[in-house]
Design a protein around this motif. Structure first.
Motif, PDB file in Angstrom:
ATOM      1  N   TRP A   1     -13.748  16.546 -41.409  1.00 36.82           N
ATOM      2  CA  TRP A   1     -13.039  16.619 -42.694  1.00 36.82           C
ATOM      3  C   TRP A   1     -13.838  17.287 -43.801  1.00 36.82           C
ATOM      4  O   TRP A   1     -13.406  17.346 -44.956  1.00 36.82           O
ATOM      5  CB  TRP A   1     -12.593  15.226 -43.146  1.00 36.82           C
ATOM      6  CG  TRP A   1     -13.638  14.137 -43.069  1.00 36.82           C
ATOM      7  CD1 TRP A   1     -13.932  13.353 -42.003  1.00 36.82           C
ATOM      8  CD2 TRP A   1     -14.508  13.684 -44.126  1.00 36.82           C
ATOM      9  NE1 TRP A   1     -14.934  12.462 -42.301  1.00 36.82           N
ATOM     10  CE2 TRP A   1     -15.296  12.628 -43.609  1.00 36.82           C
ATOM     11  CE3 TRP A   1     -14.692  14.066 -45.448  1.00 36.82           C
ATOM     12  CZ2 TRP A   1     -16.248  11.960 -44.361  1.00 36.82           C
ATOM     13  CZ3 TRP A   1     -15.644  13.402 -46.217  1.00 36.82           C
ATOM     14  CH2 TRP A   1     -16.403  12.358 -45.670  1.00 36.82           C
TER      15      TRP A   1
ATOM     16  N   LYS B   1     -12.468  22.500 -49.758  1.00 36.57           N
ATOM     17  CA  LYS B   1     -11.363  23.265 -50.334  1.00 36.57           C
ATOM     18  C   LYS B   1     -10.761  22.591 -51.559  1.00 36.57           C
ATOM     19  O   LYS B   1     -10.123  23.248 -52.391  1.00 36.57           O
ATOM     20  CB  LYS B   1     -10.283  23.486 -49.282  1.00 36.57           C
ATOM     21  CG  LYS B   1     -10.688  24.482 -48.201  1.00 36.57           C
ATOM     22  CD  LYS B   1      -9.625  24.591 -47.120  1.00 36.57           C
ATOM     23  CE  LYS B   1     -10.074  25.540 -46.011  1.00 36.57           C
ATOM     24  NZ  LYS B   1      -9.092  25.611 -44.904  1.00 36.57           N
ATOM     25  N   SER B   2     -10.962  21.294 -51.696  1.00 37.81           N
ATOM     26  CA  SER B   2     -10.421  20.574 -52.849  1.00 37.81           C
ATOM     27  C   SER B   2     -11.297  20.713 -54.096  1.00 37.81           C
ATOM     28  O   SER B   2     -10.904  20.284 -55.180  1.00 37.81           O
ATOM     29  CB  SER B   2     -10.271  19.086 -52.510  1.00 37.81           C
ATOM     30  OG  SER B   2     -11.543  18.454 -52.400  1.00 37.81           O
TER      31      SER B   2
ATOM     32  N   ALA C   1     -11.829  20.307 -45.454  1.00 38.20           N
ATOM     33  CA  ALA C   1     -10.756  19.880 -46.353  1.00 38.20           C
ATOM     34  C   ALA C   1     -11.326  19.415 -47.692  1.00 38.20           C
ATOM     35  O   ALA C   1     -10.776  19.714 -48.754  1.00 38.20           O
ATOM     36  CB  ALA C   1      -9.952  18.757 -45.707  1.00 38.20           C
TER      37      ALA C   1
END
Length: 400
Positions: free
Chosen positions: A133, A139-140, A136
């Motif tokens: 993870w 990218k946030s 992810a």
């Protein structure tokens, strides 16, 4: 070199700047000038900025300061300077005068400089399946976030086995004792290189003693955090005194300049230099493969052990050694630069990876852990080469 008591920092900076004759021979070897073609992003431009700040002719605005902070500290300019300008000293003095930059990512730097915290974090996130993870989460985050940059550098390889110090060997051909300094993050991520250095140095006839793992202060010295750099310097000095050694070495070339700064008069070196001096005592098994050799800026321009490294690698029968072209333009890692200026670091990395790809290697070697993590973060698909510290390859091929 430390300031003389009678000299205030601005006077010292102005004196160092006055050594520059503004010839421009530094421009072709400056990676930030190559990026921007802007005099303010060149060594002589930064020298002029430092002189103006020291003399009170300019204010340390954010825009002016950024040109100084963009400097990678690669020291390519010092190597070619006909006037022997001590640019590295000037840069350190100027950043100390200004203090740490407001955008300096203190939390991320704090993790890197503390090997115990770094190992605990690596182990804990490994248990939580972080690799699945991480993307992810990255990218946030904002594109220029230091945390996002740190996540990109997160090692893809498993946590190495801890580096355990061993009793010093008493079997030395001439009595020379070498103190091995593990550093901070390198003591964790380059634990195999520490073991390799110990093996190779003992095979070459040196007696090896091992210092505790901690930060030498390089990131703080070059980031203008004088107080923290002085604390690290005191720790380095105490550890060196306890070692009672003839030479101090580190597997991370990025530490060499700071160790020399802290311990003037001490023989601080890259292990490659000591090993090359006794190369006739080392024999290696054949390895028929092609390796690209990335020579970190600090290895070429500060430790100046690049020739020693290449000579050692070429003693491995069958090994096709392909160094990246010179002059070596920085890969962009440059200590904390990759965290503070990720976009610029990525552009420099892409240039380096293109050079590697042109050599068509089966493996990539680089001595600096920061460089290797940064380069690995940019590898993908057909450019995803296995990578390791050159000392590890040499130790693996050593005839015992």
């Amino acid at each position: 070199m430390m300031n003389r008591p009678e000299e205030k920092p601005p006077i010292r900076i102005a004196a160092l700047a006055d050594q520059c004759v503004q010839c421009g021979l530094c421009l072709p070897v400056c990676p930030t000038y190559a990026l921007d073609r802007n005099e303010a992003e060149s060594p002589r431009g930064r020298i002029a900025i430092a002189a103006a700040l020291a003399r009170g002719q300019a204010s340390p605005t954010a825009e002016l300061r950024e040109h100084l902070d963009h400097c990678l500290g690669c020291m390519g300019c010092e190597k070619v300077c006909p006037a022997n300008v001590r640019y590295g000293e000037l840069l350190v003095e100027t950043r100390a005068l200004l203090g740490p930059a407001l955008q300096r990512p203190e939390h991320e730097i704090g993790l890197v400089r503390d090997p115990r915290r770094w190992r605990r974090l690596r182990r804990g996130l490994g248990w939580l399946g972080f690799a699945g993870w991480k993307s992810a989460l990255a990218k946030s985050l904002p594109a220029r976030s230091a945390l996002r940059s740190a996540l990109a550098l997160w090692p893809r390889t498993p946590l190495p086995e801890p580096y355990l110090a061993q009793p010093a060997s008493d079997k030395a051909a001439d009595g020379d004792t070498v103190a091995l300094f593990p550093g901070c993050i390198a003591s964790v991520e380059d634990a195999d290189a520490q073991r390799a250095a110990r093996t190779l140095l003992r095979a070459a006839g040196y007696r090896v003693v091992e210092l505790p793992a901690f930060c030498c202060g390089a990131m703080d010295l070059h980031g203008g955090d004088t107080a923290r750099a002085e604390q690290a310097a005191a720790q380095v000095s105490a550890a060196w005194q306890d070692a009672q050694a003839d030479h101090l070495v580190t597997v991370t070339p990025g530490c060499v300049g700071t160790l020399r700064h802290v311990l003037p008069g001490v023989r601080v070196a890259d292990p490659m230099a000591l090993l090359a001096a006794r190369a006739q005592r080392l024999s290696f098994r054949p390895l028929p493969t092609r390796v690209a050799v990335h020579l970190p800026c600090t290895q070429s321009n500060v430790a100046r052990s690049d020739d020693a490294l290449l000579r050692l690698l070429r003693r491995v029968p069958g090994l096709d050694v392909a160094p990246l072209p010179k002059p070596p333009h920085c890969c962009g890692a440059a200590g904390t630069h990759v965290l503070e200026f990720p976009e610029r670091a990525a552009r420099l990395r892409e240039d380096t990876l293109r050079q590697v790809a042109a050599l068509a290697p089966r493996r990539l070697l680089s001595s600096n852990i920061g460089c290797r993590l940064h380069l690995a973060a940019g590898m993908q698909n057909e450019r995803d080469w296995p990578h390791q510290h050159p000392l590890v390859l040499l130790a693996q091929q050593l005839e015992t």
